[in-house]
Design a protein around this motif. Structure first.
Motif, PDB file in Angstrom:
ATOM      1  N   GLN A   1       0.829  -1.203   0.000  1.00 44.77           N
ATOM      2  CA  GLN A   1       0.000   0.000   0.000  1.00 44.77           C
ATOM      3  C   GLN A   1       0.867   1.257   0.000  1.00 44.77           C
ATOM      4  N   MET A   2       1.946   1.232   0.771  1.00 41.79           N
ATOM      5  CA  MET A   2       2.866   2.377   0.783  1.00 41.79           C
ATOM      6  C   MET A   2       3.548   2.531  -0.579  1.00 41.79           C
ATOM      7  N   VAL A   3       3.969   1.413  -1.177  1.00 38.35           N
ATOM      8  CA  VAL A   3       4.616   1.467  -2.489  1.00 38.35           C
ATOM      9  C   VAL A   3       3.652   2.039  -3.527  1.00 38.35           C
ATOM     10  N   LEU A   4       2.404   1.575  -3.509  1.00 42.27           N
ATOM     11  CA  LEU A   4       1.412   2.082  -4.462  1.00 42.27           C
ATOM     12  C   LEU A   4       1.146   3.565  -4.243  1.00 42.27           C
ATOM     13  N   TYR A   5       1.150   4.005  -2.980  1.00 42.97           N
ATOM     14  CA  TYR A   5       0.961   5.439  -2.705  1.00 42.97           C
ATOM     15  C   TYR A   5       2.115   6.246  -3.292  1.00 42.97           C
ATOM     16  N   MET A   6       3.354   5.802  -3.054  1.00 42.28           N
ATOM     17  CA  MET A   6       4.513   6.527  -3.565  1.00 42.28           C
ATOM     18  C   MET A   6       4.539   6.506  -5.098  1.00 42.28           C
ATOM     19  N   LEU A   7       4.080   5.398  -5.681  1.00 45.10           N
ATOM     20  CA  LEU A   7       3.995   5.317  -7.145  1.00 45.10           C
ATOM     21  C   LEU A   7       2.992   6.348  -7.666  1.00 45.10           C
ATOM     22  N   ARG A   8       1.873   6.472  -6.977  1.00 44.84           N
ATOM     23  CA  ARG A   8       0.860   7.447  -7.387  1.00 44.84           C
ATOM     24  C   ARG A   8       1.387   8.868  -7.195  1.00 44.84           C
ATOM     25  N   LEU A   9       2.050   9.139  -6.061  1.00 51.14           N
ATOM     26  CA  LEU A   9       2.584  10.478  -5.809  1.00 51.14           C
ATOM     27  C   LEU A   9       3.644  10.838  -6.839  1.00 51.14           C
ATOM     28  N   GLY A  10       4.491   9.859  -7.181  1.00 48.54           N
ATOM     29  CA  GLY A  10       5.507  10.108  -8.198  1.00 48.54           C
ATOM     30  C   GLY A  10       4.920  10.327  -9.577  1.00 48.54           C
ATOM     31  N   SER A  11       3.706   9.792  -9.797  1.00 46.95           N
ATOM     32  CA  SER A  11       3.056   9.924 -11.100  1.00 46.95           C
ATOM     33  C   SER A  11       2.188  11.172 -11.216  1.00 46.95           C
ATOM     34  N   LEU A  12       1.646  11.639 -10.095  1.00 48.55           N
ATOM     35  CA  LEU A  12       0.658  12.731 -10.131  1.00 48.55           C
ATOM     36  C   LEU A  12       1.016  13.915  -9.229  1.00 48.55           C
ATOM     37  N   GLY A  13       2.112  13.820  -8.492  1.00 47.24           N
ATOM     38  CA  GLY A  13       2.458  14.862  -7.525  1.00 47.24           C
ATOM     39  C   GLY A  13       3.192  16.031  -8.152  1.00 47.24           C
ATOM     40  N   PHE A  14       2.464  17.085  -8.496  1.00 48.02           N
ATOM     41  CA  PHE A  14       3.064  18.277  -9.086  1.00 48.02           C
ATOM     42  C   PHE A  14       3.399  19.295  -7.997  1.00 48.02           C
ATOM     43  N   GLY A  15       4.251  20.258  -8.349  1.00 49.92           N
ATOM     44  CA  GLY A  15       4.492  21.390  -7.462  1.00 49.92           C
ATOM     45  C   GLY A  15       5.871  21.458  -6.845  1.00 49.92           C
ATOM     46  N   GLY A  16       6.719  20.455  -7.096  1.00 49.50           N
ATOM     47  CA  GLY A  16       8.069  20.527  -6.553  1.00 49.50           C
ATOM     48  C   GLY A  16       8.139  20.077  -5.101  1.00 49.50           C
ATOM     49  N   PRO A  17       9.316  20.218  -4.468  1.00 48.95           N
ATOM     50  CA  PRO A  17       9.545  19.650  -3.132  1.00 48.95           C
ATOM     51  C   PRO A  17       8.622  20.198  -2.062  1.00 48.95           C
ATOM     52  N   VAL A  18       8.318  21.505  -2.118  1.00 49.96           N
ATOM     53  CA  VAL A  18       7.457  22.089  -1.092  1.00 49.96           C
ATOM     54  C   VAL A  18       6.086  21.438  -1.122  1.00 49.96           C
ATOM     55  N   ALA A  19       5.515  21.317  -2.308  1.00 50.10           N
ATOM     56  CA  ALA A  19       4.191  20.705  -2.427  1.00 50.10           C
ATOM     57  C   ALA A  19       4.237  19.219  -2.075  1.00 50.10           C
ATOM     58  N   LEU A  20       5.275  18.512  -2.504  1.00 52.87           N
ATOM     59  CA  LEU A  20       5.347  17.069  -2.289  1.00 52.87           C
ATOM     60  C   LEU A  20       5.413  16.712  -0.807  1.00 52.87           C
ATOM     61  N   VAL A  21       6.222  17.436  -0.039  1.00 50.77           N
ATOM     62  CA  VAL A  21       6.279  17.133   1.402  1.00 50.77           C
ATOM     63  C   VAL A  21       4.949  17.488   2.057  1.00 50.77           C
ATOM     64  N   GLY A  22       4.240  18.484   1.516  1.00 50.91           N
ATOM     65  CA  GLY A  22       2.906  18.802   2.021  1.00 50.91           C
ATOM     66  C   GLY A  22       1.902  17.711   1.711  1.00 50.91           C
ATOM     67  N   TYR A  23       1.977  17.156   0.486  1.00 51.72           N
ATOM     68  CA  TYR A  23       1.081  16.053   0.124  1.00 51.72           C
ATOM     69  C   TYR A  23       1.294  14.857   1.049  1.00 51.72           C
TER      70      TYR A  23
END
Length: 393
Positions: free
Chosen positions: A17-39
């Motif tokens: 479940q954690m791997v799938l979450y990180m895969l999704r974040l890596g695929s859809l997580g826009f905004g750079g480091p500030v946004a990613l740590v917030g997500y």
């Protein structure tokens, strides 16, 4: 036993479940480091409750203290929390792999079609929307990490001002902030010795001086240069950009100015960590082997700098003195993140339309809490494709 300790012993999710979450974040997580740590905080701490607030803060502090890209290191640490090295390894790979594949595909198209002319138009809209996204992420991080604590606010504001003034993140200030909070709040005797080991990390950039120009093959040169970038550059993925420019354009002359700017734009319009721009640069220099070597050389050091100290953070992280130290570093990290919003905005907000896009993005995220960022990015890209040709004909 505290709730935090119970959560650490009995995870409420599986490794996959954690791997799938990180895969999704890596695929859809826009905004750079500030946004990613917030997500990561929003999704894993607030919504799903997989990670405790304490573990998140420890991960953010370690990611800020050690060299390497911020978001990637935090993702690796969060994978480590319950599933140790297998979790850290798989979470890190899942987070980085989607954006790596995307930048390699864009690199192929860039070379085949002689540049990406539409990218400026897309980035015109997306770059402005990203400012709204990261501003809201910084706001939420500030509220949760700093609160009403006067000492933490002082640290936060100092780091925000320094980041804006220098347009860089100064590593020793993060350590100093942690030490200050520790000295004023709960200084255990043994922390004095251990803090020296943490402070020693800030001297790592000087150790990189021996990696000079060598008469070796191109792939080896790429590997050495990007290993130094991954091992000796502190701060977010954005902090690595000036270092890359000096080596890629000025020293080695692998790319010209336009190609380098395009490489940074690719990193900004693709999801995942901004530092994945190294894959695009590596592809332009030496094709798929160059992209692979550049990415591995950049991310392996940050992986090691995360998993090697992690057991000590887990073992000693709940002690009062370490908690104070982590609080100080976290306040400094969030302050630097808030300052970086202004630094990035100066480059992305270039006229009235981009300012309006950024404000509209922030307003929408404020009003609609569940609004997905990829939707905003897609709309902003379309707006950019329409407006940019009209305004810059």
């Amino acid at each position: 036993m505290s709730l935090s300790d119970q959560a650490t012993e009995r995870p409420t999710y599986t490794l996959w479940q954690m791997v799938l979450y990180m895969l999704r974040l890596g695929s859809l997580g826009f905004g750079g480091p500030v946004a990613l740590v917030g997500y990561m905080r929003r999704d894993l701490v607030e919504d799903r409750r997989w990670i405790t607030e304490a573990d998140y803060k420890e991960g953010l502090a370690l990611a800020q203290l050690a060299p390497g890209p911020l978001a990637a290191q935090l993702g690796i640490y969060l994978g480590y929390v319950h599933y140790r090295i297998p979790g850290a390894t798989l979470a890190g790979i899942a987070f980085v792999l989607p954006s790596f594949l995307m930048v390699v595909a864009l690199g192929w198209a860039y070379i085949r079609f002689g540049g990406i002319s539409w990218m400026q138009a897309v980035f015109y809209g997306v770059g402005a929307a990203v400012i709204g996204i990261i501003a809201m992420s910084a706001k939420k991080l500030t509220e949760k990490s700093v609160g009403r604590d006067k000492l933490l606010w002082a640290i936060y504001l100092l780091l925000a001002i320094v980041t804006v003034a220098t347009e860089s993140e100064i590593a020793w200030l993060f350590v100093a902030a942690g030490v200050l909070a520790w000295l004023l709040r709960a200084p255990p005797k043994w922390l004095g010795k251990r803090s020296l080991h943490a402070a020693a990390l800030t001297q790592a950039p000087m150790a990189g001086s021996f990696l000079g120009s060598m008469d070796v093959s191109l792939l080896t040169q790429i590997g050495l240069f990007f290993a130094k970038a991954g091992a000796f550059v502190f701060g977010s993925g954005l902090a690595i950009v000036p270092f890359l420019y000096g080596g890629v354009v000025t020293e080695h002359q692998w790319l010209n100015d336009k190609q380098f700017v395009d490489a940074v734009a690719v990193a900004m319009i693709t999801p995942g960590p901004v530092v994945i721009t190294v894959g695009f640069i590596g592809y332009l220099v030496a094709g798929l082997p160059g992209a692979t070597v550049a990415a591995l050389a950049t991310f392996i050091p940050c992986y090691l700098f995360t998993i090697l100290p992690a057991p000590y953070f887990k073992k000693y992280g709940k002690l009062p003195g370490v908690t104070a130290f982590v609080d100080g570093i976290t306040a400094a990290a969030v302050g630097a993140i808030a300052g970086s919003v202004i630094v990035i905005a100066k480059r992305s907000i270039i006229d009235v339309p981009t300012a309006l896009i950024a404000l509209a993005t922030a307003a929408l995220l404020w009003r609609f809490k569940k609004l997905q960022e990829p939707v905003i990015i897609a709309v902003a890209a379309l707006v950019g494709l329409v407006l940019h040709p009209l305004l810059h004909a």
